[in-house]
Design a protein around this motif. Structure first.
Motif, PDB file in Angstrom:
ATOM      1  N   ILE A  16      43.782 -49.519  -2.171  1.00 45.63           N
ATOM      2  CA  ILE A  16      42.617 -50.326  -1.817  1.00 45.63           C
ATOM      3  C   ILE A  16      41.407 -49.644  -2.427  1.00 45.63           C
ATOM      4  N   PHE A  17      40.686 -50.383  -3.285  1.00 45.97           N
ATOM      5  CA  PHE A  17      39.597 -49.719  -3.990  1.00 45.97           C
ATOM      6  C   PHE A  17      38.209 -50.130  -3.545  1.00 45.97           C
ATOM      7  N   THR A  18      38.083 -51.163  -2.714  1.00 44.98           N
ATOM      8  CA  THR A  18      36.756 -51.501  -2.196  1.00 44.98           C
ATOM      9  C   THR A  18      36.870 -52.240  -0.861  1.00 44.98           C
ATOM     10  N   THR A  19      35.878 -52.047  -0.013  1.00 51.51           N
ATOM     11  CA  THR A  19      35.810 -52.760   1.264  1.00 51.51           C
ATOM     12  C   THR A  19      34.365 -53.204   1.489  1.00 51.51           C
ATOM     13  N   ALA A  20      34.211 -54.180   2.368  1.00 50.08           N
ATOM     14  CA  ALA A  20      32.878 -54.672   2.734  1.00 50.08           C
ATOM     15  C   ALA A  20      32.939 -55.218   4.155  1.00 50.08           C
ATOM     16  N   GLU A  21      31.788 -55.295   4.786  1.00 44.15           N
ATOM     17  CA  GLU A  21      31.710 -55.869   6.128  1.00 44.15           C
ATOM     18  C   GLU A  21      32.027 -57.360   6.043  1.00 44.15           C
ATOM     19  N   TYR A  22      32.753 -57.841   7.063  1.00 45.65           N
ATOM     20  CA  TYR A  22      33.064 -59.269   7.175  1.00 45.65           C
ATOM     21  C   TYR A  22      32.367 -59.769   8.422  1.00 45.65           C
ATOM     22  N   GLU A  23      31.119 -60.198   8.263  1.00 48.36           N
ATOM     23  CA  GLU A  23      30.262 -60.538   9.393  1.00 48.36           C
ATOM     24  C   GLU A  23      30.807 -61.672  10.254  1.00 48.36           C
ATOM     25  N   LEU A  24      31.464 -62.638   9.648  1.00 47.39           N
ATOM     26  CA  LEU A  24      31.979 -63.791  10.382  1.00 47.39           C
ATOM     27  C   LEU A  24      32.890 -63.382  11.533  1.00 47.39           C
ATOM     28  N   LEU A  25      33.729 -62.371  11.302  1.00 51.92           N
ATOM     29  CA  LEU A  25      34.678 -61.918  12.325  1.00 51.92           C
ATOM     30  C   LEU A  25      34.325 -60.551  12.897  1.00 51.92           C
ATOM     31  N   SER A  26      33.179 -60.005  12.516  1.00 50.63           N
ATOM     32  CA  SER A  26      32.790 -58.642  12.915  1.00 50.63           C
ATOM     33  C   SER A  26      33.876 -57.644  12.531  1.00 50.63           C
TER      34      SER A  26
END
Length: 92
Positions: A40-50
């Motif tokens: 896994i090379f990148t992640t980001a916040e997923y605001e819709l589901l917290s």
């Protein structure tokens, strides 16, 4: 690494595909599991589901979030203390 302010949880994803969820206040590990066999090379916040989303080497998009209906009971059992109450587990 992403933080859910809504739940007080830190999402930590390793490059080898493991996810770790930590309680933000105590630092206790709540959950750990492998979510991808690929890097896994990148992640980001997923605001819709917290929660958080990530992308692995094959281009798969992975979404991780907690179940709102189950989180309080799970954390209470896992940490052996009332969730977010600030109560001392030795002296309820």
């Amino acid at each position: 690494m992403q933080v859910s302010q809504r739940h007080g949880i830190v999402y930590l994803v390793t490059k080898f595909g493991f996810i770790h969820l930590y309680d933000l206040e105590s630092g206790s590990c709540i959950y750990m599991n492998r979510i991808s066999g690929e890097t896994i090379f990148t992640t980001a916040e997923y605001e819709l589901l917290s929660g958080m989303i990530g992308v692995n080497r094959k281009g798969q998009v992975l979404s991780v979030a907690v179940d709102d209906d189950a989180i309080v009971n799970y954390v209470t059992r896992k940490l052996a203390c009332p969730y977010d109450s600030g109560a001392d587990p030795q002296n309820p």
